[in-house]
Motif scaffolding. Structure first.
Motif, mmCIF file in Angstrom:
data_model
loop_
_atom_site.group_PDB
_atom_site.id
_atom_site.type_symbol
_atom_site.label_atom_id
_atom_site.label_comp_id
_atom_site.label_asym_id
_atom_site.label_seq_id
_atom_site.Cartn_x
_atom_site.Cartn_y
_atom_site.Cartn_z
ATOM 1 N N LEU A 120 0.841 -1.208 0.000
ATOM 2 C CA LEU A 120 0.000 0.000 0.000
ATOM 3 C C LEU A 120 0.873 1.253 0.000
ATOM 4 N N ASN A 121 1.926 1.250 0.800
ATOM 5 C CA ASN A 121 2.845 2.397 0.771
ATOM 6 C C ASN A 121 3.354 2.620 -0.647
ATOM 7 N N ALA A 122 3.722 1.513 -1.300
ATOM 8 C CA ALA A 122 4.255 1.625 -2.659
ATOM 9 C C ALA A 122 3.194 2.200 -3.595
ATOM 10 N N ALA B 110 9.451 -3.040 -4.420
ATOM 11 C CA ALA B 110 10.048 -1.816 -4.953
ATOM 12 C C ALA B 110 9.025 -1.029 -5.765
ATOM 13 N N ASP B 111 9.057 0.283 -5.619
ATOM 14 C CA ASP B 111 8.163 1.119 -6.423
ATOM 15 C C ASP B 111 8.974 2.133 -7.217
ATOM 16 N N THR B 112 8.295 2.781 -8.148
ATOM 17 C CA THR B 112 8.967 3.799 -8.956
ATOM 18 C C THR B 112 8.415 5.177 -8.604
ATOM 19 N N PHE C 129 4.801 8.832 12.507
ATOM 20 C CA PHE C 129 5.434 9.663 11.488
ATOM 21 C C PHE C 129 4.736 9.416 10.153
ATOM 22 N N THR C 130 4.122 10.446 9.629
ATOM 23 C CA THR C 130 3.448 10.297 8.340
ATOM 24 C C THR C 130 3.553 11.585 7.558
ATOM 25 N N THR C 131 3.532 11.467 6.230
ATOM 26 C CA THR C 131 3.486 12.666 5.398
ATOM 27 C C THR C 131 2.171 12.675 4.618
ATOM 28 N N LYS C 132 1.242 11.763 5.014
ATOM 29 C CA LYS C 132 -0.012 11.646 4.260
ATOM 30 C C LYS C 132 -1.160 12.254 5.045
ATOM 31 N N ARG C 133 -2.101 12.818 4.307
ATOM 32 C CA ARG C 133 -3.212 13.482 4.977
ATOM 33 C C ARG C 133 -4.000 12.492 5.831
ATOM 34 N N GLY D 17 -2.917 9.385 6.680
ATOM 35 C CA GLY D 17 -2.085 8.303 7.227
ATOM 36 C C GLY D 17 -2.109 8.291 8.740
ATOM 37 N N THR D 18 -1.939 7.107 9.315
ATOM 38 C CA THR D 18 -1.805 7.047 10.774
ATOM 39 C C THR D 18 -0.323 7.093 11.145
ATOM 40 N N GLY D 19 0.533 6.770 10.174
ATOM 41 C CA GLY D 19 1.970 6.724 10.486
ATOM 42 C C GLY D 19 2.328 5.495 11.296
ATOM 43 N N GLY E 168 1.873 2.244 9.875
ATOM 44 C CA GLY E 168 2.097 1.107 8.971
ATOM 45 C C GLY E 168 3.473 0.470 9.146
ATOM 46 N N LEU E 169 4.511 1.277 9.014
ATOM 47 C CA LEU E 169 5.866 0.715 9.073
ATOM 48 C C LEU E 169 6.238 0.287 10.486
ATOM 49 N N SER E 170 5.725 0.993 11.507
ATOM 50 C CA SER E 170 6.014 0.566 12.881
ATOM 51 C C SER E 170 5.463 -0.832 13.104
HETATM 52 N N1 LIG Z 1 7.075 3.495 -0.744
HETATM 53 C C1 LIG Z 1 7.163 4.712 -0.213
HETATM 54 N N2 LIG Z 1 7.413 5.790 -0.989
HETATM 55 C C2 LIG Z 1 7.502 7.030 -0.458
HETATM 56 N N3 LIG Z 1 7.364 7.292 0.860
HETATM 57 C C3 LIG Z 1 7.116 6.266 1.698
HETATM 58 C C4 LIG Z 1 7.018 4.921 1.216
HETATM 59 N N4 LIG Z 1 6.787 4.116 2.271
HETATM 60 C C5 LIG Z 1 6.744 4.915 3.356
HETATM 61 N N5 LIG Z 1 6.920 6.205 3.029
HETATM 62 C C6 LIG Z 1 6.977 7.362 3.938
HETATM 63 O O1 LIG Z 1 7.002 6.876 5.275
HETATM 64 C C7 LIG Z 1 5.916 7.417 5.995
HETATM 65 C C8 LIG Z 1 5.474 6.416 7.034
HETATM 66 O O2 LIG Z 1 4.904 5.258 6.441
HETATM 67 P P1 LIG Z 1 3.877 4.373 7.258
HETATM 68 O O3 LIG Z 1 3.456 3.237 6.396
HETATM 69 O O4 LIG Z 1 4.470 4.054 8.586
HETATM 70 O O5 LIG Z 1 2.683 5.361 7.522
HETATM 71 P P2 LIG Z 1 1.664 5.964 6.452
HETATM 72 O O6 LIG Z 1 1.716 5.183 5.188
HETATM 73 O O7 LIG Z 1 1.933 7.420 6.364
HETATM 74 O O8 LIG Z 1 0.287 5.743 7.187
HETATM 75 P P3 LIG Z 1 -0.595 4.389 7.122
HETATM 76 O O9 LIG Z 1 0.369 3.271 6.947
HETATM 77 O O10 LIG Z 1 -1.323 4.379 8.383
HETATM 78 O O11 LIG Z 1 -1.470 4.563 5.938
HETATM 79 C C9 LIG Z 1 4.879 7.746 4.947
HETATM 80 O O12 LIG Z 1 3.984 8.743 5.376
HETATM 81 C C10 LIG Z 1 5.750 8.234 3.791
HETATM 82 O O13 LIG Z 1 6.164 9.551 4.002
#
Ligand SMILES: Nc1ncnc2c1ncn2[C@@H]1O[C@H](COP(=O)(O)OP(=O)(O)OP(=O)(O)O)[C@@H](O)[C@H]1O
Ligand SMILES: [Mg+2]
Length: 420
Positions: free
Chosen positions: A321-323, A357-359, A376-380, A382-384, A386-388
């Protein structure tokens, strides 16, 4: 008369040796403190140029995962000319350098040159190489330096060659040192991250439980109120929005709960490829809508790890989903699965490596250290988390996760899991 000549020669030899010792000593001193591989390569190339004068210097380092030497630093040649130059680790050039532990001077060793494979000869010719220098450390060839000149006028003397070999030996050790230092630093960074996350997880669990119960009450009250508004009442919209916000809090709380290890972990034999395919099934429609093509590179059809399929699916899904979120206007999602580990090359086949991998636009370097931090998130939207969550699950599986990214060149998430 003759004895005086011998004495003079003796003194000259002594002086030459002393000068050489001085050069080696300085060379060592200049390398010993450099732990940044890029700076180290620059320093070595500069010294070689000052001492021996070739106009072309190309440093190749071993990419352990792929088993090839690829160019990592060059002087006097355009980057584009090096785009697909590689020397195979088991190729003839690398084997000759390792066995002989000495420089290959092409002009003087034509029969060795003829023995090289034709692509190797081809590359050496195209790169105007006169001398191939091995970088050896602990009986392994870790790098190759090619020296040459554009007009082909540059040559080495026997004395130069001897000194060059001594310096190459020191350079090999310096590279090994720098690599160990980087490895150690990465390990410490991962350890700190794990500690930070564990602390955040504990705190989060407490908070999440506290929030959950009142949240359920709030949700049902809002729903009750919603029913009291007639259909055409404009205030209804506000209440519906409120419900949306409550759901958002609920998602965050659920995310927080999965950060903690409250659920019992009972790993069973699980086929990672199967789990990846199930995750892909869930994102395929979204990928199609966004004009993202999906590529698969699986080294085998099945790879069994000890794990919890449900949790692993959550990891792959989050990463996919991040990708996808990084490629709203199309691109390529590449899923690769192989079995190798760079730090444990001997036990390599006991690890599986999954790369997603994404482009997309990539992650700015200043964010790269923070993306695993909860919230930590840069998305409107996002919960931040996902990666944790991915980090927490992968660590429970005794695996490793990292995200590599260069702005403008996409992002690759790498998950490594021990195989059964
Ligand atoms: N494939 C990616 N390309 C660009 N930025 C990424 C990518 N994966 C993660 N990030 C950056 O890392 C941040 C944290 O990712 P994370 O998955 O933890 O949270 P999120 O995607 O913002 O929120 P959520 O997972 O809840 O939707 C993202 O907001 C984004 O800025
Ligand atoms: Mg995410």
């Amino acid at each position: 008369m003759r004895s005086r000549m011998l004495r003079r020669e003796g003194i000259q030899l002594f002086r030459r040796r002393a000068a050489r010792r001085q050069i080696i000593h300085e060379f060592n001193r200049s390398l010993i403190l450099i732990s940044d591989p890029e700076a180290l390569q620059a320093s070595i190339a500069t010294r070689i140029r000052e001492l021996f004068g070739p106009d072309i210097i190309i440093i190749f380092q071993l990419d352990r995962e792929r088993g090839v030497f690829s160019p990592t630093y060059s002087v006097g040649i355009e980057r584009s000319a090096l785009a697909d130059v590689r020397f195979h680790q088991r190729g003839r050039l690398a084997r000759w350098l390792l066995v002989n532990e000495s420089c290959l001077v092409i002009e003087r060793a034509r029969q060795v040159y003829e023995f090289l494979s034709s692509p190797e000869r081809d590359w050496l010719g195209r790169l105007n190489t006169s001398v191939c220098v091995p970088l050896i450390s602990l009986n392994r060839l870790t790098g190759i330096i090619l020296l040459g000149s554009r007009g082909g006028h540059w040559e080495v003397t026997d004395g130069d060659l001897e000194l060059l070999e001594l310096l190459a030996h020191q350079a090999g050790l310096a590279f090994e040192n720098a690599a160990l230092y980087q490895q150690q630093r990465d390990r410490l960074r991962r350890l700190h991250r794990a500690e930070r996350l564990a602390a955040a997880g504990q705190l989060a669990a407490g908070v999440a439980h506290e929030i959950r119960n009142p949240l359920t009450a709030i949700r049902s009250t809002i729903q009750y109120i919603l029913h009291r508004f007639p259909r055409e009442d404009p205030n209804r919209e506000l209440v519906i929005e409120l419900l949306g916000e409550v759901d958002r809090i609920d998602r965050t709380v659920n995310g927080l709960l999965s950060l903690t290890r409250s659920r019992r972990f009972e790993p069973v034999e699980t086929d990672v490829i199967g789990v990846i395919e199930q995750s892909l099934l869930l994102v395929e429609a979204q990928a199609r809508r966004q004009a993202v093509t999906i590529d698969r590179h699986y080294e085998r059809d099945h790879l069994v790890v000890m794990g919890d399929a449900h949790q692993l699916k959550q990891v792959f899904l989050n990463l996919m989903l991040n990708a996808l979120q990084a490629m709203p206007d199309g691109g390529r999602l590449t899923i690769s699965v192989s079995t190798r580990h760079p730090e444990y090359p001997l036990r390599g086949d006991r690890w599986t490596k999954i790369e997603i991998a994404d482009t997309g636009p990539g992650i700015p370097p200043e964010n790269l250290d923070r993306i695993f931090d909860p919230f930590f998130t840069t998305k409107r939207d996002g919960t931040g988390l996902g990666l944790s969550i991915c980090h927490s699950i992968v660590h429970q599986h005794e695996g490793e996760i990292e995200v590599r990214s260069q702005p403008g060149q996409g992002t690759t998430a790498v998950v490594r899991l021990p195989l059964v």
